[in-house]
Design an enzyme around this catalytic site. Structure first.
Site, mmCIF file in Angstrom:
data_model
loop_
_atom_site.group_PDB
_atom_site.id
_atom_site.type_symbol
_atom_site.label_atom_id
_atom_site.label_comp_id
_atom_site.label_asym_id
_atom_site.label_seq_id
_atom_site.Cartn_x
_atom_site.Cartn_y
_atom_site.Cartn_z
ATOM 1 N N ASP A 88 1.076 -1.106 7.374
ATOM 2 C CA ASP A 88 2.335 -0.361 7.364
ATOM 3 C C ASP A 88 2.306 0.771 8.395
ATOM 4 O OD1 ASP A 88 2.983 -1.811 5.114
ATOM 5 O OD2 ASP A 88 2.251 -0.248 3.752
HETATM 6 N N1 URA Z 1 -1.197 -2.652 1.442
HETATM 7 C C1 URA Z 1 -0.262 -1.710 1.666
HETATM 8 O O1 URA Z 1 0.391 -1.243 0.738
HETATM 9 N N2 URA Z 1 -0.084 -1.293 2.938
HETATM 10 C C2 URA Z 1 -0.784 -1.769 3.987
HETATM 11 O O2 URA Z 1 -0.570 -1.346 5.117
HETATM 12 C C3 URA Z 1 -1.744 -2.737 3.741
HETATM 13 C C4 URA Z 1 -1.934 -3.167 2.450
#
Ligand code: URA
Length: 271
Positions: A103
């Site tokens: 993310d």
């Molecule tokens: N899980 C999440 O919530 N965010 C990420 O970036 C990777 C795994």
């Protein structure tokens, strides 16, 4: 001599399975003749192979690790003009793609590759690639929440598979937890902690299969070591291509890809 679908996958045309579809669809020619036989073998150095009439070029396999900082998107380009992980690959001559996604607000280990077949396998649940995250979450995490995370949490897209959970620090205001998952659903770790009443404040991926982030600094990248290269292909149950890192660094950094608008903004900030 190699099977045509393997050569096409190595050339980055498509995954091996998609390459088979291209062959069956009559889109691949070997020395000017369309081939539809999946067993056909060729010599990539001597034979002329085309897809839709365009010759393929065999390129070295490139695999690298990037420490993605927060505030970067894991895409090749962003319609909203935000910084992308590609902006950080200064000196990389070859085109590589992110394997999976972190993310915008997540930092940590991002594996990047130009090997389509390896990428497909590492992302496929069948190959059980462990992803390890270090999460700083709000509140004092208790045994019950840890047990829930370990067993599986009900999310709107189904119950999560069992996870491994280690509490590294416990405090009434915030706790630090290391969680290992094998799935890769959208915002999965954040949603899991939210579901057990501990929203994530900070999230960092520290391991992807056999690859460990260690002391790589945010924004930096490095080639895989020969041992990591071998371990990664073994995890994907694939014959490793010749080790090709470190490759000669590019004379023109990929940074050049930045939009003029972003470059102007950076120059203005530096002044
Ligand atoms: N899980 C999440 O919530 N965010 C990420 O970036 C990777 C795994």
């Amino acid at each position: 001599m190699e099977r045509l679908q393997k050569i096409l996958a190595q050339a980055g045309v498509a995954s091996r399975r998609k390459a088979e579809e291209l062959i069956l669809a009559g889109k691949v020619a070997l020395n000017g003749e369309i081939v539809r036989e999946l067993g056909t073998k060729a010599n990539p150095e001597k034979d002329k192979i085309t897809v839709d009439g365009r010759p393929i070029t065999i390129q070295a396999t490139v695999n690298l690790i990037l420490h993605k900082p927060t505030s970067y998107v894991t895409t090749v380009s962003d319609p909203e003009g935000r910084r992308t992980v590609m902006d950080l690959l200064t000196d990389v001559n070859q085109r590589v793609y992110p394997v999976g996604r972190l993310d915008y607000d997540t930092s940590g280990l991002l594996f990047m590759s130009n090997d389509g077949e390896l990428t497909n396998r590492l992302l496929h649940p069948r190959y059980h690639v462990d992803k390890v995250y270090r999460a700083t979450v709000l509140g004092m995490i208790e045994k019950q929440a840890v047990e829930q995370l370990t067993r599986g949490v009900r999310l709107e897209d189904g119950v999560t598979a069992p996870a491994e959970v280690h509490v590294l620090r416990k405090h009434p205001l915030e706790s630090v937890v290391e969680i290992t998952i094998r799935e890769g659903r959208n915002r999965q770790v954040r949603r899991m902690f939210e579901a057990v009443g501990h929203p994530v404040k900070r999230l960092k991926r520290v391991q992807f299969g056999p690859l460990v982030l260690d002391d790589l600094k945010p924004g930096e990248w490095r080639w895989l070591t020969p041992d990591e290269w071998a371990a990664l292909y073994a995890a994907a149950d694939l014959e490793p291509p010749p080790y090709a890192g470190p490759i000669e660094k590019a004379r023109t950094p990929q940074k050049k890809r930045q939009s003029g608008k972003r470059q102007r903004a950076q120059t203005a900030r530096r002044r």
